[in-house]
Design an enzyme around this catalytic site. Structure first.
Site, PDB file in Angstrom:
ATOM      1  N   ARG A   7     -16.575 -14.450 -17.270  1.00  0.00           N
ATOM      2  CA  ARG A   7     -17.105 -13.402 -17.555  1.00  0.00           C
ATOM      3  C   ARG A   7     -16.910 -11.991 -16.904  1.00  0.00           C
ATOM      4  O   ARG A   7     -16.994 -12.018 -15.605  1.00  0.00           O
ATOM      5  CB  ARG A   7     -18.637 -13.266 -18.082  1.00  0.00           C
ATOM      6  N   VAL A   8     -16.406 -10.805 -17.649  1.00  0.00           N
ATOM      7  CA  VAL A   8     -16.135  -9.570 -16.942  1.00  0.00           C
ATOM      8  C   VAL A   8     -16.993  -8.530 -17.574  1.00  0.00           C
ATOM      9  O   VAL A   8     -17.212  -9.059 -18.877  1.00  0.00           O
ATOM     10  CB  VAL A   8     -14.770  -9.024 -16.990  1.00  0.00           C
ATOM     11  N   SER A   9     -17.264  -7.597 -17.046  1.00  0.00           N
ATOM     12  CA  SER A   9     -18.320  -6.583 -17.633  1.00  0.00           C
ATOM     13  C   SER A   9     -17.637  -5.658 -18.521  1.00  0.00           C
ATOM     14  O   SER A   9     -18.185  -5.198 -19.638  1.00  0.00           O
ATOM     15  CB  SER A   9     -18.997  -6.022 -16.623  1.00  0.00           C
ATOM     16  N   THR A  10     -16.442  -5.147 -18.253  1.00  0.00           N
ATOM     17  CA  THR A  10     -15.944  -4.100 -19.040  1.00  0.00           C
ATOM     18  C   THR A  10     -14.316  -4.521 -19.533  1.00  0.00           C
ATOM     19  O   THR A  10     -13.796  -5.560 -18.994  1.00  0.00           O
ATOM     20  CB  THR A  10     -15.693  -2.932 -18.388  1.00  0.00           C
ATOM     21  N   GLN A  13     -11.712  -4.297 -17.042  1.00  0.00           N
ATOM     22  CA  GLN A  13     -11.475  -5.833 -15.968  1.00  0.00           C
ATOM     23  C   GLN A  13     -10.606  -6.812 -16.685  1.00  0.00           C
ATOM     24  O   GLN A  13     -10.593  -6.929 -17.904  1.00  0.00           O
ATOM     25  CB  GLN A  13     -12.913  -6.060 -15.588  1.00  0.00           C
TER      26      GLN A  13
END
Length: 188
Positions: A7-10, A13
């Site tokens: 998982r990445v936040s944005t 990324q």
């Protein structure tokens, strides 16, 4: 079976590094998403990974904060995995094994740090917003119409020649915006 979760936040990324580590670990199935770690509720791929896991499987992540940013979410996810007989492994934090007392301690310490980091991020963001507001920065969507266009729209509305739909089309805005501006006009 080893099941990976990345998982990445944005959207700016990418999780290629995480995916590479999960592949090296031998994960046969990998779930990945670009979503905030603030809450586990809105992460569909995480939910799919947990649902997919069966007794004897191992859910693998690269770092604990990729799974969740709050202790409540971390424990809820791990308890759900334990209830299914699924092990939990964190690659970048060796010794992370929630079946032992030491592993649980490490899990709680690192989970607390992730939650602390999230709180710091929120505080810095709030400070930045306040500083920007003090400098006159406006947040939100940019207005579609400038002041002159709004005055012309109000004049069209007052004249009553055009329908609200025709006014909306003329100015390239939604009909409900015409009603909002008309109510602003009446209140003025």
């Amino acid at each position: 079976m080893k099941i990976g979760y990345a998982r990445v936040s944005t959207t700016g990324q990418d999780y290629e590094t995480q995916l590479a580590k999960l592949n090296v670990e031998g994960c046969e199935k990998v779930f990945s998403e670009k979503q905030s770690g603030k809450s586990a509720d809105n992460r569909l791929e995480l939910q799919k990974a947990v649902e997919f896991a069966r007794e004897g499987d191992v859910l693998v992540i690269t770092k604990l904060d990729r799974l969740a940013r709050s202790m409540g979410d971390l424990w809820a996810i791990v308890r759900e995995l334990e209830a299914k007989g699924v092990a939990f492994k964190v690659l970048d934090q060796s010794g992370m094994d929630t079946s032992s007392a030491t592993g649980k301690l490490l899990f709680n310490i690192l989970g607390s740090i992730a939650e602390f980091e999230r709180d710091l991020i929120n505080a810095r963001t709030a400070e930045g917003r306040q500083a920007a507001k003090a400098k006159g920065v406006k947040f939100g969507r940019k207005e579609k119409l400038n002041a002159e266009q709004v005055e012309a729209l109000k004049a069209d509305f007052e004249a009553g020649v055009l329908s609200k739909e025709a006014i909306a089309q003329k100015y390239g805005i939604a009909r409900n915006s015409v009603y909002r501006l008309a109510s602003d006009y009446k209140a003025a």
